[in-house]
Enzyme design. Structure first.
Site, short mmCIF file in Angstrom:
data_model
loop_
_atom_site.label_atom_id
_atom_site.label_comp_id
_atom_site.label_asym_id
_atom_site.label_seq_id
_atom_site.Cartn_x
_atom_site.Cartn_y
_atom_site.Cartn_z
CB SER A 114 -8.19 -7.44 5.39
OG SER A 114 -7.59 -6.28 4.95
CG HIS A 115 -8.21 -6.91 0.94
ND1 HIS A 115 -7.34 -7.24 1.96
CD2 HIS A 115 -7.92 -7.71 -0.09
CE1 HIS A 115 -6.55 -8.21 1.53
NE2 HIS A 115 -6.87 -8.51 0.29
CG ASP A 278 -8.46 -2.49 4.45
OD1 ASP A 278 -8.45 -1.62 5.34
OD2 ASP A 278 -7.90 -3.60 4.59
CG ASP A 280 -8.70 -4.72 8.38
OD1 ASP A 280 -8.60 -4.32 7.21
OD2 ASP A 280 -7.77 -5.29 8.98
CG ASP A 282 -5.31 -3.14 7.78
OD1 ASP A 282 -6.06 -3.09 6.78
OD2 ASP A 282 -4.82 -4.21 8.22
NE ARG A 283 -4.88 -4.49 2.35
CZ ARG A 283 -4.56 -5.33 1.39
NH1 ARG A 283 -4.79 -4.99 0.13
NH2 ARG A 283 -4.03 -6.49 1.65
CE LYS A 377 -2.36 -3.58 5.70
NZ LYS A 377 -2.08 -4.92 6.23
C1 VG1 Z 1 -1.70 -9.18 1.44
C2 VG1 Z 1 -0.68 -8.11 1.10
C3 VG1 Z 1 0.22 -7.87 2.30
C4 VG1 Z 1 -0.65 -7.50 3.52
C5 VG1 Z 1 -1.68 -8.57 3.75
C6 VG1 Z 1 -2.64 -8.21 4.86
O1 VG1 Z 1 -1.05 -10.40 1.73
O2 VG1 Z 1 0.08 -8.47 -0.01
O3 VG1 Z 1 1.13 -6.84 1.99
O4 VG1 Z 1 0.15 -7.35 4.66
O5 VG1 Z 1 -2.46 -8.77 2.57
O6 VG1 Z 1 -3.27 -7.00 4.62
P1 VG1 Z 1 -0.92 -11.58 0.65
O7 VG1 Z 1 -0.22 -12.69 1.38
O8 VG1 Z 1 -2.29 -11.89 0.18
O9 VG1 Z 1 -0.10 -11.02 -0.47
V1 VG1 Z 1 -4.81 -6.75 5.19
O10 VG1 Z 1 -5.26 -5.23 4.89
O11 VG1 Z 1 -5.54 -8.03 4.52
O12 VG1 Z 1 -4.76 -7.12 6.89
CO CO Z 2 -6.89 -4.71 5.96
#
Ligand code: VG1
Ligand code: CO
Length: 544
Positions: A114-115, A278, A280, A282-283, A377
């Protein structure tokens, strides 16, 4: 038929999926057998793979295509009949969810952290999404983890690499590999949901936007949809070419990391709207001209105005938000007379509500918004939804938010992250906080009366599954709230997230800087948990 090689292996003890799949350093993932063990555990733990279709792709980060080649050889050795893989190994997370659903696949493996930063020293991730296209629920991730703890061998072939650079059909032994356009199914779905004619007219009329793809996977999606199909001028999408290290950046769409975009939207001659996505895809972050939309407010605005988009013209059955997300959408739901569900952090908890038709729109404060169109998302979806609203209402981004505040009040909201804390210190902080919860009720903290102090536990209203210890929350009599939890997506040390909010119903006081508006609660949050004392930090590393 090449011979299947059965490779003896031993378990790794750290393959427990977190908030969103297994996330590890690239160096960990590349250790001998590490990736193979986890992938074999997926094949072993999830029934029905024989003769099935698998969707495969990732966000383009370092090691993406190498991992894909390994997984293709393992899929063939494990009886998968067909793999749909995105060209160049690319598939955004929502794009993969869309392809899984459209092609009725057994599931999908999405390679993304992801990010989190990429590159040889960066992070990597593996997520499994079953046939509904959503993140595996805990009962599946638990089964995968259990399998990783006892694994003794995995199956693989010694076949040549598959050319992923052009669309077409290949074979790995008996298994068919179709290299697909990663954007096609997704773009078609977006055309069904949103009023593309109205958005085209908006751009024809001179509306200017800037979309920052942050050198991550949404580049090709945004260029195709915004510039080619919707007629936005070339250059609307910036940083649109995916790079395996995201250009050295942190592909996280917030005010800190999307600096190019923020400079454009808060500078002279700013465009009308800004957005970013982000790693991937989804954000999303939405900006108006010199105006920042909090993700919690974004969910509330989309819910309030949903019927303006063709895909949601019939109305919204219900909404869901993660617990730490602000309660703006609760107020909108109450006004609309629809149900609002509160789930633990992580998109996997929305799946049952979406499948059961109880929730149409969902959101998280962490720049995540989505709907029942897929089971993830979806960053670009949110951007198109906003464009649709601006186009058909004739209102600016800022007007749409202010209109929502007028109707249901404003909730000032911020999240403070303390990254890279030594894990024992972070765990001690949470343990001490949990220990004092029973005594907090009825006390006054920073001038506010505590009405509830607990550790959030969840019972899924559809399947009855439960999840405990999902975050400490302290609610005050005036509607303010502080939430504390540890991140489940990091790969180094611990990250403490503190979520702080306060409602403000007086329109005359809805225009204060957020950090100033919340200053006393921020101080209370520190005092209650002893953040400075426990972490030795004088302030957060990231504020969103
Ligand atoms: C974070 C965010 C959560 C989100 C997750 C995955 O998790 O707070 O809301 O669903 O990332 O998003 P955490 O456990 O680090 O707070 V993504 O865009 O990384 O798939
Ligand atoms: Co993501």
């Amino acid at each position: 038929m090449s011979a299947i090689r059965v490779v003896p292996t031993t378990p790794f003890d750290d393959q427990k999926p977190g908030t969103s799949g297994l996330r590890k350093k690239v160096t960990t993932i590349r250790r001998p057998h590490y990736l193979e063990n986890f992938v074999q555990a997926i094949f072993d733990a999830v029934p029905g793979r024989q003769g099935a279709t698998l969707v495969l792709g990732g966000d383009g980060r370092f090691h993406n295509t190498g991992a894909i080649q390994t997984i293709l050889r393992m899929a063939a050795a494990n009886g998968i009949a067909r793999v749909l893989v995105g060209r160049d190994g690319l598939l955004s997370t929502p794009g993969a969810s869309c392809v899984i659903r459209e092609h009725k696949a057994w599931g999908g493996i999405i390679l993304s952290a992801s990010h989190n930063p990429g590159g040889p020293d960066g992070d990597f991730g593996i997520k499994f999404n079953p046939a509904n296209g959503g993140p595996a629920p805990e009962r599946i991730t638990d089964a995968i983890y259990a399998r990783t703890r006892e694994i003794g061998e995995y199956c693989i072939l010694d076949t040549p690499e598959v050319d992923l650079s052009a669309l077409g059909t290949h074979h790995v032994d008996d298994m068919v590999v179709e290299v697909i356009d990663p954007v096609a199914d997704y773009a078609a779905l977006m055309e069904r949901l949103f009023d593309f004619d109205a958005i085209r007219a908006l751009f024809r009329g001179g509306f200017r936007m800037c979309f920052d793809a942050m050198h991550a996977v949404t580049g090709p999606y945004a260029t195709e949809i915004l510039e080619r199909r919707l007629g936005a001028p070339a250059g609307t999408v910036i940083n649109g070419v995916p790079l395996d290290d995201f250009g050295g950046g942190h592909p996280d769409p917030n005010l800190v990391h999307a600096h190019d975009l923020v400079a454009a939207l808060f500078g002279d001659d700013a465009p009308d709207m800004g957005a970013a996505s982000d790693g991937d895809g989804d954000r999303n972050m939405i900006l108006g001209r010199r105006f920042y939309v909090t993700p919690s407010d974004s969910l509330a605005v989309l819910t309030l105005n949903a019927t303006q988009a063709p895909g949601y013209a019939r109305g919204v059955a219900g909404v869901a938000r993660s617990m730490p997300t602000s309660r703006a959408v609760d107020r909108v739901a109450a006004q609309l007379g629809i149900d609002c569900y509160e789930t633990p952090t992580g998109w996997k908890f929305f799946g049952t509500l979406l499948d059961a038709g109880k929730a149409t729109l969902c959101g998280e404060e962490s720049f995540g918004t989505g709907s029942d169109h897929v089971r993830e998302k979806d960053g670009l979806w949110a951007v198109l939804f906003w464009l649709n609203l601006v186009a058909v209402t004739g209102r600016s981004v800022e007007d749409l938010v202010r209109d929502m505040w007028r109707q249901v009040g404003r909730i000032y909201y911020t999240r403070h992250d303390y990254e890279g804390i030594e894990t024992p210190r972070a765990e001690r902080l949470m343990a001490d906080l949990r220990a004092c919860l029973p005594d907090l009720f009825g006390t006054t903290q920073g001038g506010r009366l505590v009405m509830l102090a607990d550790d959030f536990g969840y019972t899924d209203p559809v399947d009855g599954s439960t999840a405990g210890k999902q975050g400490v929350r302290v609610l005050f009599e005036d509607g303010s709230r502080i939430v504390y939890r540890l991140s489940g997506t990091g790969t180094e040390g611990a990250t403490l997230r503190v979520y702080i909010e306060r409602p403000e119903d007086d329109p005359a006081r809805q225009d204060v800087d957020t950090q100033a508006a919340l200053a006393d609660l921020i101080a209370t949050a520190d005092a209650l948990a002893g953040i400075q004392a426990h972490t030795g930090r004088s302030g957060p590393t990231v504020i969103t």
